[in-house]
Design an enzyme around this catalytic site. Sequence first.
Site, PDB file in Angstrom:
ATOM      1  N   CYS A   1      49.939  64.666  82.782  1.00  0.00           N
ATOM      2  CA  CYS A   1      51.500  64.253  82.013  1.00  0.00           C
ATOM      3  C   CYS A   1      52.564  64.600  82.629  1.00  0.00           C
ATOM      4  O   CYS A   1      53.699  64.531  82.707  1.00  0.00           O
ATOM      5  CB  CYS A   1      51.140  63.946  81.171  1.00  0.00           C
ATOM      6  SG  CYS A   1      50.419  65.211  80.543  1.00  0.00           S
TER       7      CYS A   1
ATOM      8  N   GLU B   1      55.653  55.789  84.678  1.00  0.00           N
ATOM      9  CA  GLU B   1      55.059  56.773  84.812  1.00  0.00           C
ATOM     10  C   GLU B   1      54.036  56.030  86.282  1.00  0.00           C
ATOM     11  O   GLU B   1      53.671  55.315  86.606  1.00  0.00           O
ATOM     12  CB  GLU B   1      53.902  57.400  83.594  1.00  0.00           C
ATOM     13  CG  GLU B   1      53.623  58.448  84.559  1.00  0.00           C
ATOM     14  CD  GLU B   1      52.372  58.300  83.106  1.00  0.00           C
ATOM     15  OE1 GLU B   1      51.276  57.759  82.462  1.00  0.00           O
ATOM     16  OE2 GLU B   1      52.331  59.797  82.523  1.00  0.00           O
TER      17      GLU B   1
ATOM     18  N   LYS C   1      35.485  61.449  71.803  1.00  0.00           N
ATOM     19  CA  LYS C   1      34.912  60.690  72.348  1.00  0.00           C
ATOM     20  C   LYS C   1      36.243  60.722  73.179  1.00  0.00           C
ATOM     21  O   LYS C   1      37.831  60.647  73.222  1.00  0.00           O
ATOM     22  CB  LYS C   1      35.601  59.340  72.042  1.00  0.00           C
ATOM     23  CG  LYS C   1      34.999  58.105  72.467  1.00  0.00           C
ATOM     24  CD  LYS C   1      35.464  56.753  71.933  1.00  0.00           C
ATOM     25  CE  LYS C   1      36.661  56.839  73.211  1.00  0.00           C
ATOM     26  NZ  LYS C   1      36.223  57.586  74.600  1.00  0.00           N
TER      27      LYS C   1
END
Length: 480
Positions: free
Chosen positions: A281, A383, A172
């Site tokens: 990331c 983050e 997905k």
Amino acid sequence: MAKQHIFIKNEWIYASGNTIAVSNPVNGKEIGQINETSVSQTDSAVSAALTAFPAWSATPAPERARYLYAFADLIDANLEDLALLLTQEQGKPLLEARAEVSFSSAFLRHAAEAARRLEGEILPGDARDEHIMIHRVPYGVVAGITAWNFPVALFTRKVGPALVTGNTIVIKPHELTPLTALVLAELARKAGLPAGVLNVVTGAGRTVGEHLVKHPDVSLISMTGSVRAGREIYAAASHDIKTIRLELGGKAPFIVLADADLDKAVQAAIQAKFVNGGQVCTANDRMYIEEAIYDKFVAKFTEAVRNLRTGDPLEQVDLGPRASQPEVSKLHAILERACRSGAKVLLNLNDSSGPDPAHTNGNWFYPAVLEVTSNDLEIMQEETFGPIAPIMKVSSLTEAITYANQSKYGLSAYVFTQNNRNIMRCVAELQFGEIFINRGAGESVHAFHAGYKLSGIGGEDGKHGIEGYLRKKTLYNNFS
Ligand SMILES: NC(=O)C1=CN([C@@H]2O[C@H](COP(=O)(O)OP(=O)(O)OC[C@H]3O[C@@H](n4cnc5c(N)ncnc54)[C@H](O)[C@@H]3O)[C@@H](O)[C@H]2O)C=CC1
Ligand SMILES: O=C(O)[C@@H](O)[C@@H]1OC[C@H](O)[C@H]1O
């Protein structure tokens, strides 16, 4: 491959759920549509993968590899079209999109090469006339769930290892960037993959993604995305004690010591901060610069940021738009809170740049450089996933390592020094799964990409990443 269709058993099926528009981040214009996959259709996708599993897992590994090589060849043959679509749905500069597509076929080839190294072990038994065999066997049906920042690379990063080890998969893609995944599914079909081995469903995470995670016939979940989603998936998978692999967020420290090659450090700091517009990331998300070179580094870095070009990703730019409008709002809020909590603005191109009139409806946010004096600020702890670069002065490597480890993340870290003792101290003391010494961002397919703490569990890439898609079956064979 028609619009609003999903890919089950090598067939394109009209997805019956709500329609989700896919927009170009440059101007907000619709470039496509997907439909949410219904519960019954998601069940059909898992059922297709389950039905295909026995024959696929019994297929000799070198034969499984041949399909992956053919898939990789088709990706390379369609590189330009895939890269263009990737730029249109995600917003990254076309040059970076081409690199991502190339990297995606490299993930498949690396997995295919592992076909001849799926080894077991034979041990002497404790009893007379007994052997112990440890087999490495596939899990069965894998659910692959990907993020929007590298939709093409993350697709094959999971499909390659899953399939070469004999698993079948239901993927997905993120609802923001689903179109490239559908093209990849069609290329996999053209590569001759047997029906049901690879299936693609579309829709949001908390609906389609959650149903996939909870499905009783899904045995392994491999997801890349935010800590928030990772926690929800961890919880959903816990009911059936499923095996999961989570590649989540990061907050990479970028440490530059006085003995570093300054120009090389500045260049790498720019690359690791602004590649994919900072939506990585492993991005350089907080910089610790030793005081002896602090002023020089800040001057060079800030000047380099001032010269960055943000604009239409089809042109020669360094940054494109944000992937979505919520990302723009998030970044303005982060910047405002950082300034309110004491960060000093050294440069904020949001002040001087306005979106090009041709892009007024796009998701535009421009680079900013901040000077901070506290490691406790949100900008140093949470983050960012965008082009905001906070810099902090440190007095020593010891102080830098202390600050770097004061984090709930533990994915990547960067260190610039030419002193071997400093390097070995970083290996010993930095609490991160991936440390880049004297170079910028960018993993290698044969290495290992794994985070500590909230950055994830399991890891991907290399022989250990392949191993993650196999489990062991121990056989005691007594032939007395
Ligand atoms: N460690 C790594 O390699 C990477 C980490 N990330 C992190 O992901 C974040 C941004 O990426 P996004 O895609 O926006 O993250 P996201 O977490 O919103 O979505 C990631 C994927 O998970 C699905 N999802 C969300 N909630 C779910 C649920 N409850 N159950 C099942 N599936 C669910 C989404 O539909 C999507 O396909 C950032 O924090 C970034 O650092 C992104 C890329 C790589
Ligand atoms: O997932 C990330 O953000 C990184 O691991 C990124 O994903 C694919 C790229 O090749 C990696 O740098």
